[in-house]
Design a protein around this motif. Structure first.
Motif, PDB file in Angstrom:
ATOM      1  N   MET A   1       0.832  -1.211   0.000  1.00 41.92           N
ATOM      2  CA  MET A   1       0.000   0.000   0.000  1.00 41.92           C
ATOM      3  C   MET A   1       0.865   1.258   0.000  1.00 41.92           C
ATOM      4  SD  MET A   1      -2.953   1.093   2.706  1.00 41.92           S
ATOM      5  CE  MET A   1      -3.974   2.521   2.423  1.00 41.92           C
ATOM      6  N   ILE A   2       1.890   1.286   0.884  1.00 37.27           N
ATOM      7  CA  ILE A   2       2.771   2.444   0.944  1.00 37.27           C
ATOM      8  C   ILE A   2       3.532   2.605  -0.367  1.00 37.27           C
ATOM      9  CG2 ILE A   2       4.893   3.329   1.998  1.00 37.27           C
ATOM     10  CD1 ILE A   2       3.860   2.357   4.677  1.00 37.27           C
ATOM     11  N   LYS A   3       4.097   1.508  -0.868  1.00 36.74           N
ATOM     12  CA  LYS A   3       4.904   1.632  -2.090  1.00 36.74           C
ATOM     13  C   LYS A   3       4.037   2.027  -3.276  1.00 36.74           C
ATOM     14  CE  LYS A   3       5.031  -3.279  -3.448  1.00 36.74           C
ATOM     15  NZ  LYS A   3       5.942  -4.428  -3.697  1.00 36.74           N
ATOM     16  N   ASP A   4       2.776   1.601  -3.308  1.00 37.81           N
ATOM     17  CA  ASP A   4       1.881   1.995  -4.396  1.00 37.81           C
ATOM     18  C   ASP A   4       1.594   3.495  -4.342  1.00 37.81           C
ATOM     19  OD1 ASP A   4       1.712  -0.597  -5.335  1.00 37.81           O
ATOM     20  OD2 ASP A   4      -0.049  -1.077  -4.123  1.00 37.81           O
ATOM     21  N   LYS A   5       1.415   4.027  -3.139  1.00 37.63           N
ATOM     22  CA  LYS A   5       1.165   5.462  -2.981  1.00 37.63           C
ATOM     23  C   LYS A   5       2.386   6.271  -3.407  1.00 37.63           C
ATOM     24  CE  LYS A   5      -2.243   5.195   0.807  1.00 37.63           C
ATOM     25  NZ  LYS A   5      -3.267   6.136   0.349  1.00 37.63           N
ATOM     26  N   ILE A   6       3.572   5.803  -3.019  1.00 40.58           N
ATOM     27  CA  ILE A   6       4.803   6.512  -3.385  1.00 40.58           C
ATOM     28  C   ILE A   6       5.045   6.439  -4.888  1.00 40.58           C
ATOM     29  CG2 ILE A   6       7.319   6.480  -3.165  1.00 40.58           C
ATOM     30  CD1 ILE A   6       6.982   5.826  -0.237  1.00 40.58           C
ATOM     31  N   LYS A   7       4.718   5.304  -5.513  1.00 40.35           N
ATOM     32  CA  LYS A   7       4.900   5.168  -6.962  1.00 40.35           C
ATOM     33  C   LYS A   7       3.988   6.113  -7.731  1.00 40.35           C
ATOM     34  CE  LYS A   7       5.289   0.952  -8.661  1.00 40.35           C
ATOM     35  NZ  LYS A   7       5.075  -0.512  -8.848  1.00 40.35           N
ATOM     36  N   ILE A   8       2.825   6.421  -7.168  1.00 39.86           N
ATOM     37  CA  ILE A   8       1.931   7.389  -7.818  1.00 39.86           C
ATOM     38  C   ILE A   8       2.554   8.783  -7.796  1.00 39.86           C
ATOM     39  CG2 ILE A   8      -0.291   8.578  -7.603  1.00 39.86           C
ATOM     40  CD1 ILE A   8      -1.452   5.910  -6.600  1.00 39.86           C
ATOM     41  N   VAL A   9       3.155   9.131  -6.658  1.00 37.62           N
ATOM     42  CA  VAL A   9       3.770  10.449  -6.515  1.00 37.62           C
ATOM     43  C   VAL A   9       5.092  10.521  -7.281  1.00 37.62           C
ATOM     44  CG1 VAL A   9       4.699  12.120  -4.861  1.00 37.62           C
ATOM     45  CG2 VAL A   9       2.671  10.776  -4.267  1.00 37.62           C
ATOM     46  N   TYR A  10       5.873   9.432  -7.214  1.00 34.19           N
ATOM     47  CA  TYR A  10       7.180   9.376  -7.859  1.00 34.19           C
ATOM     48  C   TYR A  10       7.265   8.168  -8.794  1.00 34.19           C
ATOM     49  CZ  TYR A  10       9.266  12.917  -4.815  1.00 34.19           C
ATOM     50  OH  TYR A  10       9.586  14.086  -4.180  1.00 34.19           O
ATOM     51  N   PRO A  11       6.610   8.220  -9.935  1.00 30.04           N
ATOM     52  CA  PRO A  11       6.689   7.085 -10.870  1.00 30.04           C
ATOM     53  C   PRO A  11       8.114   6.911 -11.401  1.00 30.04           C
ATOM     54  CG  PRO A  11       5.604   8.970 -11.899  1.00 30.04           C
ATOM     55  CD  PRO A  11       5.774   9.315 -10.453  1.00 30.04           C
ATOM     56  N   ASN A  12       8.582   5.670 -11.376  1.00 28.35           N
ATOM     57  CA  ASN A  12       9.878   5.298 -11.968  1.00 28.35           C
ATOM     58  C   ASN A  12      11.097   5.923 -11.294  1.00 28.35           C
ATOM     59  OD1 ASN A  12       8.413   3.930 -14.049  1.00 28.35           O
ATOM     60  ND2 ASN A  12       8.146   5.895 -15.101  1.00 28.35           N
ATOM     61  N   LEU A  13      10.967   6.375 -10.049  1.00 28.39           N
ATOM     62  CA  LEU A  13      12.134   6.947  -9.375  1.00 28.39           C
ATOM     63  C   LEU A  13      12.855   5.925  -8.502  1.00 28.39           C
ATOM     64  CD1 LEU A  13      14.027   9.209  -8.519  1.00 28.39           C
ATOM     65  CD2 LEU A  13      12.342   9.916  -6.813  1.00 28.39           C
TER      66      LEU A  13
END
Length: 211
Positions: A1-13
């Motif tokens: 859940m956390i990593k999915d939220k972060i991937k939305i904010v920072y895609p491909n970082l």
């Protein structure tokens, strides 16, 4: 859940392995307007990454007044907090929620390890430092070279941009506190800005005419 939220904010970082560590070790935290996220002299145990909302970073002066340094918005972290984590120092700033929002708190004990292990984390930290340094320089220039009227206009436009609304629901005293001046000065300047057509003063509300 956390990593999915972060991937939305920072895609491909961030590396997938690092995202998995975020998922395992991170803590999601919801906050509400005016909540104190981090206080002065507090021991810093985590690094916040802002997923939504806005947080204002305040610095206390020698007379126990406060000055607004900058705002954190979606995707930002506080470089001053990172510095405290790296040096094991107490907080020198107060972070207060400007709006409702959500953040993920990452454990400060992992800072050194992640800096050595993950290129994406080093890039994120360096970019955060650079961005906050630019904002700090802008704040210094604003205080040193701009009139209080100019500082007030910039402040109001920043608040309007953060809230995506031309309506600002702050008292004259609240504005004075964040700009480290008196309510009388702010009231006088707001009236002058209204006369100049920049804003409209309503009861308990300011409307930016040029936003």
């Amino acid at each position: 859940m956390i990593k999915d939220k972060i991937k939305i904010v920072y895609p491909n970082l961030f590396d997938n392995e690092l995202l998995n560590e975020f998922e395992e070790l991170g803590l999601l935290k919801r906050f509400h307007q005016n909540d104190i996220i981090i206080d002065i002299d507090e021991n810093i145990n985590g690094i916040p990454i802002l997923l939504s909302g806005a947080i204002k970073i305040m610095r206390e002066d020698f007379d126990h007044g406060e000055l607004l340094l900058y705002f954190l918005e979606r995707g930002n972290t506080c470089s001053l907090t990172i510095d405290c984590c790296l040096e094991n120092k107490q907080s020198k700033i107060r972070a207060v929620a400007e709006t409702d929002g959500e953040l993920v708190m990452l454990p400060s004990v992992k800072m050194d390890e992640w800096l050595a292990k993950y290129k994406s984390w080093r890039k994120f930290i360096l970019n955060s430092y650079n961005n906050r340094l630019d904002e700090m320089l802008e704040t210094i220039d604003n205080i040193a070279f701009n009139t209080m009227s100019d500082r007030l206009k910039k402040y109001l436009l920043d608040i309007a941009s953060i809230n995506k609304s031309k309506f600002i629901n702050k008292t004259h005293q609240e504005i004075a506190y964040e700009l480290n001046t008196s309510r009388v000065v702010i009231s006088r300047l707001l009236k002058a800005l209204e006369i100049n057509g920049f804003l409209i003063l309503n009861r308990n509300e300011i409307r930016i005419a040029e936003f």
